[in-house]
Design a protein around this motif. Structure first.
Motif, PDB file in Angstrom:
ATOM      1  N   LEU A   1       2.873  -8.340 -10.862  1.00 56.40           N
ATOM      2  CA  LEU A   1       2.186  -7.895  -9.652  1.00 56.40           C
ATOM      3  C   LEU A   1       2.575  -6.492  -9.178  1.00 56.40           C
ATOM      4  O   LEU A   1       1.684  -5.718  -8.810  1.00 56.40           O
ATOM      5  N   PRO A   2       3.857  -6.127  -9.151  1.00 59.61           N
ATOM      6  CA  PRO A   2       4.163  -4.763  -8.681  1.00 59.61           C
ATOM      7  C   PRO A   2       3.451  -3.681  -9.479  1.00 59.61           C
ATOM      8  O   PRO A   2       2.899  -2.736  -8.889  1.00 59.61           O
ATOM      9  N   ALA A   3       3.400  -3.807 -10.785  1.00 56.94           N
ATOM     10  CA  ALA A   3       2.713  -2.800 -11.599  1.00 56.94           C
ATOM     11  C   ALA A   3       1.211  -2.829 -11.335  1.00 56.94           C
ATOM     12  O   ALA A   3       0.572  -1.774 -11.197  1.00 56.94           O
ATOM     13  N   LEU A   4       0.636  -4.013 -11.265  1.00 56.12           N
ATOM     14  CA  LEU A   4      -0.802  -4.149 -11.012  1.00 56.12           C
ATOM     15  C   LEU A   4      -1.166  -3.544  -9.662  1.00 56.12           C
ATOM     16  O   LEU A   4      -2.100  -2.738  -9.549  1.00 56.12           O
ATOM     17  N   LEU A   5      -0.422  -3.912  -8.615  1.00 54.92           N
ATOM     18  CA  LEU A   5      -0.711  -3.388  -7.282  1.00 54.92           C
ATOM     19  C   LEU A   5      -0.440  -1.886  -7.214  1.00 54.92           C
ATOM     20  O   LEU A   5      -1.148  -1.151  -6.516  1.00 54.92           O
ATOM     21  N   GLY A   6       0.561  -1.419  -7.945  1.00 54.51           N
ATOM     22  CA  GLY A   6       0.835   0.015  -8.023  1.00 54.51           C
ATOM     23  C   GLY A   6      -0.329   0.770  -8.646  1.00 54.51           C
ATOM     24  O   GLY A   6      -0.681   1.865  -8.207  1.00 54.51           O
ATOM     25  N   THR A   7      -0.927   0.194  -9.663  1.00 57.66           N
ATOM     26  CA  THR A   7      -2.097   0.808 -10.293  1.00 57.66           C
ATOM     27  C   THR A   7      -3.259   0.880  -9.299  1.00 57.66           C
ATOM     28  O   THR A   7      -3.924   1.916  -9.184  1.00 57.66           O
ATOM     29  N   LEU A   8      -3.492  -0.212  -8.567  1.00 56.94           N
ATOM     30  CA  LEU A   8      -4.569  -0.207  -7.573  1.00 56.94           C
ATOM     31  C   LEU A   8      -4.321   0.864  -6.513  1.00 56.94           C
ATOM     32  O   LEU A   8      -5.236   1.606  -6.145  1.00 56.94           O
ATOM     33  N   THR A   9      -3.091   0.953  -6.044  1.00 54.72           N
ATOM     34  CA  THR A   9      -2.741   1.966  -5.049  1.00 54.72           C
ATOM     35  C   THR A   9      -2.945   3.364  -5.615  1.00 54.72           C
ATOM     36  O   THR A   9      -3.504   4.242  -4.949  1.00 54.72           O
ATOM     37  N   GLY A  10      -2.508   3.577  -6.846  1.00 48.29           N
ATOM     38  CA  GLY A  10      -2.695   4.877  -7.488  1.00 48.29           C
ATOM     39  C   GLY A  10      -4.157   5.243  -7.632  1.00 48.29           C
ATOM     40  O   GLY A  10      -4.538   6.404  -7.436  1.00 48.29           O
ATOM     41  N   ASN A  11      -4.991   4.255  -7.950  1.00 51.07           N
ATOM     42  CA  ASN A  11      -6.430   4.511  -8.067  1.00 51.07           C
ATOM     43  C   ASN A  11      -7.007   4.977  -6.735  1.00 51.07           C
ATOM     44  O   ASN A  11      -7.772   5.942  -6.683  1.00 51.07           O
ATOM     45  N   VAL A  12      -6.647   4.298  -5.667  1.00 51.66           N
ATOM     46  CA  VAL A  12      -7.155   4.662  -4.346  1.00 51.66           C
ATOM     47  C   VAL A  12      -6.596   6.025  -3.932  1.00 51.66           C
ATOM     48  O   VAL A  12      -7.331   6.875  -3.417  1.00 51.66           O
ATOM     49  N   ASP A  13      -5.313   6.254  -4.160  1.00 49.40           N
ATOM     50  CA  ASP A  13      -4.700   7.544  -3.807  1.00 49.40           C
ATOM     51  C   ASP A  13      -5.358   8.701  -4.558  1.00 49.40           C
ATOM     52  O   ASP A  13      -5.614   9.749  -3.978  1.00 49.40           O
ATOM     53  N   ALA A  14      -5.623   8.510  -5.842  1.00 44.01           N
ATOM     54  CA  ALA A  14      -6.229   9.576  -6.641  1.00 44.01           C
ATOM     55  C   ALA A  14      -7.612   9.928  -6.093  1.00 44.01           C
ATOM     56  O   ALA A  14      -7.965  11.103  -5.986  1.00 44.01           O
ATOM     57  N   LYS A  15      -8.393   8.932  -5.736  1.00 42.36           N
ATOM     58  CA  LYS A  15      -9.723   9.169  -5.176  1.00 42.36           C
ATOM     59  C   LYS A  15      -9.608   9.889  -3.837  1.00 42.36           C
ATOM     60  O   LYS A  15     -10.373  10.801  -3.546  1.00 42.36           O
ATOM     61  N   ARG A  16      -8.643   9.480  -3.014  1.00 39.96           N
ATOM     62  CA  ARG A  16      -8.465  10.117  -1.698  1.00 39.96           C
ATOM     63  C   ARG A  16      -8.087  11.593  -1.871  1.00 39.96           C
ATOM     64  O   ARG A  16      -8.599  12.443  -1.153  1.00 39.96           O
ATOM     65  N   ARG A  17      -7.193  11.882  -2.812  1.00 40.52           N
ATOM     66  CA  ARG A  17      -6.791  13.283  -3.043  1.00 40.52           C
ATOM     67  C   ARG A  17      -7.967  14.122  -3.508  1.00 40.52           C
ATOM     68  O   ARG A  17      -8.160  15.233  -3.052  1.00 40.52           O
ATOM     69  N   ARG A  18      -8.785  13.565  -4.416  1.00 35.88           N
ATOM     70  CA  ARG A  18      -9.959  14.298  -4.903  1.00 35.88           C
ATOM     71  C   ARG A  18     -10.986  14.508  -3.813  1.00 35.88           C
ATOM     72  O   ARG A  18     -11.694  15.505  -3.799  1.00 35.88           O
ATOM     73  N   ALA A  19     -11.043  13.561  -2.876  1.00 40.20           N
ATOM     74  CA  ALA A  19     -12.017  13.657  -1.785  1.00 40.20           C
ATOM     75  C   ALA A  19     -11.495  14.502  -0.630  1.00 40.20           C
ATOM     76  O   ALA A  19     -12.193  14.714   0.346  1.00 40.20           O
ATOM     77  N   GLY A  20     -10.234  14.939  -0.752  1.00 40.41           N
ATOM     78  CA  GLY A  20      -9.666  15.765   0.312  1.00 40.41           C
ATOM     79  C   GLY A  20      -9.044  14.966   1.428  1.00 40.41           C
ATOM     80  O   GLY A  20      -8.793  15.466   2.499  1.00 40.41           O
ATOM     81  N   GLY A  21      -8.813  13.627   1.200  1.00 41.75           N
ATOM     82  CA  GLY A  21      -8.260  12.758   2.259  1.00 41.75           C
ATOM     83  C   GLY A  21      -6.842  12.658   2.166  1.00 41.75           C
ATOM     84  O   GLY A  21      -5.899  12.916   2.666  1.00 41.75           O
TER      85      GLY A  21
END
Length: 149
Positions: free
Chosen positions: A129-149
């Motif tokens: 779970l920690p790795a899986l949830l870390g991946t989900l968090t990273g996915n959301v963070d990457a999108k936020r950074r690209r969107a300027g958030g």
């Protein structure tokens, strides 16, 4: 992904987040803590004294929120705030003896909360779970950074 599948996934994540935070609040209340404060105490217990900017980065929380949390924890006697020796604009935050004691209690509560949260899941699933949830968090963070958030 179709809407029904997306909705089920997003609702599950949202509900888990809300209920986990509410349960955290219930467990921390007897210690006089609010959600978020435990993360600051645990980070200081892990790392030792840190400047507030470092805590902000480590916890992924805005600097003004860290300042407010540190002030409240200082008023409660859990942390000490002092000017950084090499930069008088920066503030070092460190646990007091009382803060170390409450951090130890938070560690016990954190273990209990984790056990409640994953009850009934196979050990192999829990271990992943920690790795899986870390991946989900990273996915959301990457999108936020690209969107300027």
């Amino acid at each position: 992904m179709d809407f029904d599948r997306a909705d089920a996934l997003n609702q599950a994540i949202r509900l888990l987040s809300l209920r986990h935070r509410a349960r955290t609040a219930e467990m921390l209340a007897p210690l006089g803590l609010h959600p978020g404060q435990e993360a600051l105490l645990l980070e200081l217990a892990r790392t030792g004294p840190m400047i507030q900017a470092g805590l902000s980065e480590a916890l992924g929380v805005e600097r003004p929120s860290i300042t407010l949390m540190a002030r409240k924890l200082e008023a409660a006697g859990h942390v000490r705030r002092t000017p950084a020796p090499d930069d008088q604009r920066a503030t070092v935050v460190e646990l007091t003896d009382a803060g170390r004691a409450v951090a130890d209690r938070v560690k016990e509560l954190w273990c209990a909360l984790a056990e409640e949260t994953v009850a009934g899941l196979p050990a192999a699933t829990v271990d992943g779970l920690p790795a899986l949830l870390g991946t989900l968090t990273g996915n959301v963070d990457a999108k936020r950074r690209r969107a300027g958030g």
